[in-house]
Scaffold this active site. Sequence first.
Site, PDB file in Angstrom:
ATOM      1  N   LYS A 128      13.396  -3.726 -17.976  1.00  0.00           N
ATOM      2  CA  LYS A 128      14.475  -3.732 -16.982  1.00  0.00           C
ATOM      3  C   LYS A 128      15.544  -4.723 -17.437  1.00  0.00           C
ATOM      4  O   LYS A 128      15.212  -5.799 -17.927  1.00  0.00           O
ATOM      5  CB  LYS A 128      13.930  -4.117 -15.609  1.00  0.00           C
ATOM      6  CG  LYS A 128      13.066  -3.030 -14.974  1.00  0.00           C
ATOM      7  CD  LYS A 128      12.056  -3.585 -13.992  1.00  0.00           C
ATOM      8  CE  LYS A 128      10.853  -4.112 -14.762  1.00  0.00           C
ATOM      9  NZ  LYS A 128       9.738  -4.511 -13.872  1.00  0.00           N
ATOM     10  N   THR A 185       3.724  -2.316 -11.197  1.00  0.00           N
ATOM     11  CA  THR A 185       2.524  -1.732 -11.794  1.00  0.00           C
ATOM     12  C   THR A 185       1.289  -2.475 -11.298  1.00  0.00           C
ATOM     13  O   THR A 185       0.288  -1.878 -10.890  1.00  0.00           O
ATOM     14  CB  THR A 185       2.600  -1.799 -13.326  1.00  0.00           C
ATOM     15  OG1 THR A 185       3.789  -1.140 -13.765  1.00  0.00           O
ATOM     16  CG2 THR A 185       1.391  -1.141 -13.959  1.00  0.00           C
ATOM     17  N   ASP A 205       5.170  -9.772  -5.893  1.00  0.00           N
ATOM     18  CA  ASP A 205       5.883  -8.864  -6.802  1.00  0.00           C
ATOM     19  C   ASP A 205       5.032  -7.611  -6.935  1.00  0.00           C
ATOM     20  O   ASP A 205       3.963  -7.615  -7.548  1.00  0.00           O
ATOM     21  CB  ASP A 205       6.067  -9.537  -8.159  1.00  0.00           C
ATOM     22  CG  ASP A 205       6.999  -8.741  -9.072  1.00  0.00           C
ATOM     23  OD1 ASP A 205       7.224  -7.552  -8.803  1.00  0.00           O
ATOM     24  OD2 ASP A 205       7.488  -9.310 -10.069  1.00  0.00           O
ATOM     25  N   ASP A 244       6.560 -13.431 -16.132  1.00  0.00           N
ATOM     26  CA  ASP A 244       7.280 -12.760 -15.051  1.00  0.00           C
ATOM     27  C   ASP A 244       6.913 -13.360 -13.701  1.00  0.00           C
ATOM     28  O   ASP A 244       7.768 -13.493 -12.806  1.00  0.00           O
ATOM     29  CB  ASP A 244       7.031 -11.256 -15.067  1.00  0.00           C
ATOM     30  CG  ASP A 244       5.546 -10.879 -15.108  1.00  0.00           C
ATOM     31  OD1 ASP A 244       4.697 -11.769 -15.337  1.00  0.00           O
ATOM     32  OD2 ASP A 244       5.237  -9.689 -14.918  1.00  0.00           O
ATOM     33  N   ASP A 279      13.985  -8.206 -18.423  1.00  0.00           N
ATOM     34  CA  ASP A 279      12.628  -8.373 -17.895  1.00  0.00           C
ATOM     35  C   ASP A 279      11.783  -7.255 -18.494  1.00  0.00           C
ATOM     36  O   ASP A 279      11.843  -6.114 -18.049  1.00  0.00           O
ATOM     37  CB  ASP A 279      12.668  -8.299 -16.366  1.00  0.00           C
ATOM     38  CG  ASP A 279      11.285  -8.191 -15.735  1.00  0.00           C
ATOM     39  OD1 ASP A 279      10.295  -8.601 -16.384  1.00  0.00           O
ATOM     40  OD2 ASP A 279      11.192  -7.699 -14.597  1.00  0.00           O
ATOM     41  N   THR A 311      -7.841  15.451   0.836  1.00  0.00           N
ATOM     42  CA  THR A 311      -8.288  14.436  -0.122  1.00  0.00           C
ATOM     43  C   THR A 311      -7.126  13.611  -0.667  1.00  0.00           C
ATOM     44  O   THR A 311      -7.195  12.377  -0.731  1.00  0.00           O
ATOM     45  CB  THR A 311      -9.034  15.109  -1.297  1.00  0.00           C
ATOM     46  OG1 THR A 311     -10.184  15.769  -0.793  1.00  0.00           O
ATOM     47  CG2 THR A 311      -9.459  14.064  -2.332  1.00  0.00           C
TER      48      THR A 311
END
Length: 243
Positions: free
Chosen positions: A13, A123, A120, A101, A6, A176
């Site tokens: 991966k 990122t 999913d 994907d 993947d 912050t």
Amino acid sequence: MHLLIDFGNSLLKWCLWADKRATERGHIDPLALESGLRSIDWQVVDSISICSVADQELTHAVSIYCDSLSSPECVVRQVDLASLPSWFSLGTTSREQIGKDRVVAMLGAYGLGDHYCVIDVGTACTIDFVSNGEHQGGYITPGLSLARSSLTLKTARIGEIADRLYSARLEPGRNTQQAVEHGIRMSLVSMCQHALRNAPTTLDAVIVTGGDSEWLADHLPDPVMVRPNLVFEGIDRFFRDEL
């Protein structure tokens, strides 16, 4: 033994797959593709299946590396959305406009319910709905790491954000950095909750996968299934074309 790959936006991966389960897993930085791939035990690999949303040149390089490292009899295959299994359809979704994907994750979840949602969270966070084997559309929003990076780059006074500042209660931050960390997490949770409340059909199942899946699942209404190998399950199922 099958080698399933993947290749995503930030990492490659991989897993060694046998009897519909992963026996070994790993990940490789795209900057170290050749050395990373060489670390795999190629003597046990009988076939190679690749699902990639990465740059075409990098994807081609991975294919070449795999071909050179594997035995002469080993076949290298890539997911092609023009050849979806007969039991799954993208409906009106254009196969040129959806990530492979996302599709293989939906294939991996097939059979867990007639009407289901796959989230999913990596990122990017993708949310997709499937009804009776047909894609019903979805959403894409930044994942936690991408949101952190964006704020760090674009807001000079925030500085580095660390996930260790996270509190599961997501209460208002006392500084912050914590305010930012809780803000991006609350934003992602709220997005997913809103998407589930407004699903195209009543859902039988919600399946969560990806690097931040365990965390996200704890903030979604039950029942939620966490499937860390969902994309690999989908890659395997794509080439078997069976349930």
